[in-house]
Design a protein around this motif. Structure first.
Motif, PDB file in Angstrom:
ATOM      1  N   ASP A 140      -0.100   4.248  -0.817  1.00 22.09           N
ATOM      2  CA  ASP A 140       0.824   3.512   0.047  1.00 22.09           C
ATOM      3  C   ASP A 140       0.122   2.892   1.243  1.00 22.09           C
ATOM      4  OD1 ASP A 140       2.938   4.025  -1.597  1.00 22.09           O
ATOM      5  OD2 ASP A 140       3.751   5.684  -0.408  1.00 22.09           O
ATOM      6  N   LEU A 161       2.777   1.022   3.665  1.00 26.44           N
ATOM      7  CA  LEU A 161       3.863   0.471   2.862  1.00 26.44           C
ATOM      8  C   LEU A 161       5.131   0.273   3.689  1.00 26.44           C
ATOM      9  CD1 LEU A 161       5.134  -0.278   0.077  1.00 26.44           C
ATOM     10  CD2 LEU A 161       5.630   2.156  -0.209  1.00 26.44           C
ATOM     11  N   LYS A 162       5.450   1.239   4.557  1.00 28.43           N
ATOM     12  CA  LYS A 162       6.685   1.163   5.346  1.00 28.43           C
ATOM     13  C   LYS A 162       6.642   0.034   6.372  1.00 28.43           C
ATOM     14  CE  LYS A 162       5.065   4.737   8.573  1.00 28.43           C
ATOM     15  NZ  LYS A 162       4.751   3.799   9.672  1.00 28.43           N
ATOM     16  N   TYR A 202       7.156  -3.535  -5.402  1.00 27.89           N
ATOM     17  CA  TYR A 202       6.940  -2.221  -4.789  1.00 27.89           C
ATOM     18  C   TYR A 202       6.740  -2.349  -3.276  1.00 27.89           C
ATOM     19  CZ  TYR A 202       5.040   2.481  -4.121  1.00 27.89           C
ATOM     20  OH  TYR A 202       4.825   3.766  -3.698  1.00 27.89           O
ATOM     21  N   LYS A 206      10.046  -1.075  -2.125  1.00 25.43           N
ATOM     22  CA  LYS A 206       9.588   0.309  -1.964  1.00 25.43           C
ATOM     23  C   LYS A 206      10.315   1.259  -2.916  1.00 25.43           C
ATOM     24  CE  LYS A 206       8.643  -0.769   2.847  1.00 25.43           C
ATOM     25  NZ  LYS A 206       8.788  -2.209   2.573  1.00 25.43           N
ATOM     26  N   SER A 211       6.990   1.233  -9.375  1.00 21.86           N
ATOM     27  CA  SER A 211       5.706   1.542  -8.765  1.00 21.86           C
ATOM     28  C   SER A 211       4.568   1.063  -9.647  1.00 21.86           C
ATOM     29  CB  SER A 211       5.561   3.058  -8.535  1.00 21.86           C
ATOM     30  OG  SER A 211       4.254   3.356  -8.126  1.00 21.86           O
TER      31      SER A 211
END
Length: 217
Positions: A140, A161-162, A202, A206, A211
């Protein structure tokens, strides 16, 4: 006669499936072939997987270098003129290059031209500095590669990722739909140049269901 027509329809469908499969598989293969070379050029270890590669890398390399050198040269030339040549007594006289080439009717007009030229170049530089050339993934964690100010130089930006979020379109940038938030930096990313759509989905949604790590296994 109907049998012949049915066979032709099936044949066209098979050809379409084969061509679609070929198109779908060529793109990831190209990424795999180029991944080692780009990992070495960008100073990335083998654990970082190349998932995105934008077009126009070579062109942007030359354009960015030209903008840097032309902006710096013009700014230095203007500073030299202001410090050693400019005279208030002649500020309303035409600015002449050589013997008879008039480039401005006055020093103020010349200053406006120089300021506009530098401002336009800086705006282009800011825009190009947000264009993501390549994107690497390790779980991530992600690393975005941007073009540097000089020839063959790059800048790397790490984000999680966030942190990845889609920005609202803007009237200033024609490709406003391609603007994304990468943590403390904004980037321009073209979704059609990912290794496969799953990597972009992805990042954006998310969701573990799509994935890319699961799809590669």
């Amino acid at each position: 006669m109907n049998c012949v027509r049915l066979m032709n329809i099936l044949a066209h469908r098979n050809i379409f499936k084969i061509s679609s499969l070929k198109y779908a598989t060529q793109h990831p293969v190209k990424f795999l072939e180029a991944q080692n070379r780009w990992q070495e050029n960008d100073g990335m270890s083998k654990r970082w997987q190349l998932i995105y590669k934008a077009p126009m890398d070579v062109q942007l390399n030359y354009i960015s270098t030209f903008l840097t050198l032309s902006t710096a040269g013009t700014a230095l030339g203007g500073a030299y003129y202001a410090a050693f040549i400019f005279d208030k007594a002649t500020m309303n006289n035409p600015i002449v290059v050589g013997t008879d080439v008039v480039i401005a009717n006055s020093a103020v007009e010349c200053l406006v031209y120089l300021g506009t030229f530098i401002a336009f170049h800086i705006a282009l530089k800011v825009l190009l500095s947000k264009y993501v050339l390549r994107l690497y993934q390790d779980g991530d964690n992600y690393v975005a590669v941007f073009r540097g100010h000089l020839f063959n130089t790059i800048k790397k930006h790490k984000f999680h990722l966030k942190d990845f979020k889609k920005l609202n379109p803007t009237l200033v940038v024609s490709w406003g739909d391609a603007r994304f938030d990468l943590g403390n930096k904004h980037g321009i990313i073209l979704e059609n140049y990912f290794k496969s759509p799953e990597y972009f989905n992805y990042l954006l949604y998310k969701t573990k269901r799509h994935s890319p790590d699961e799809g590669d296994e």
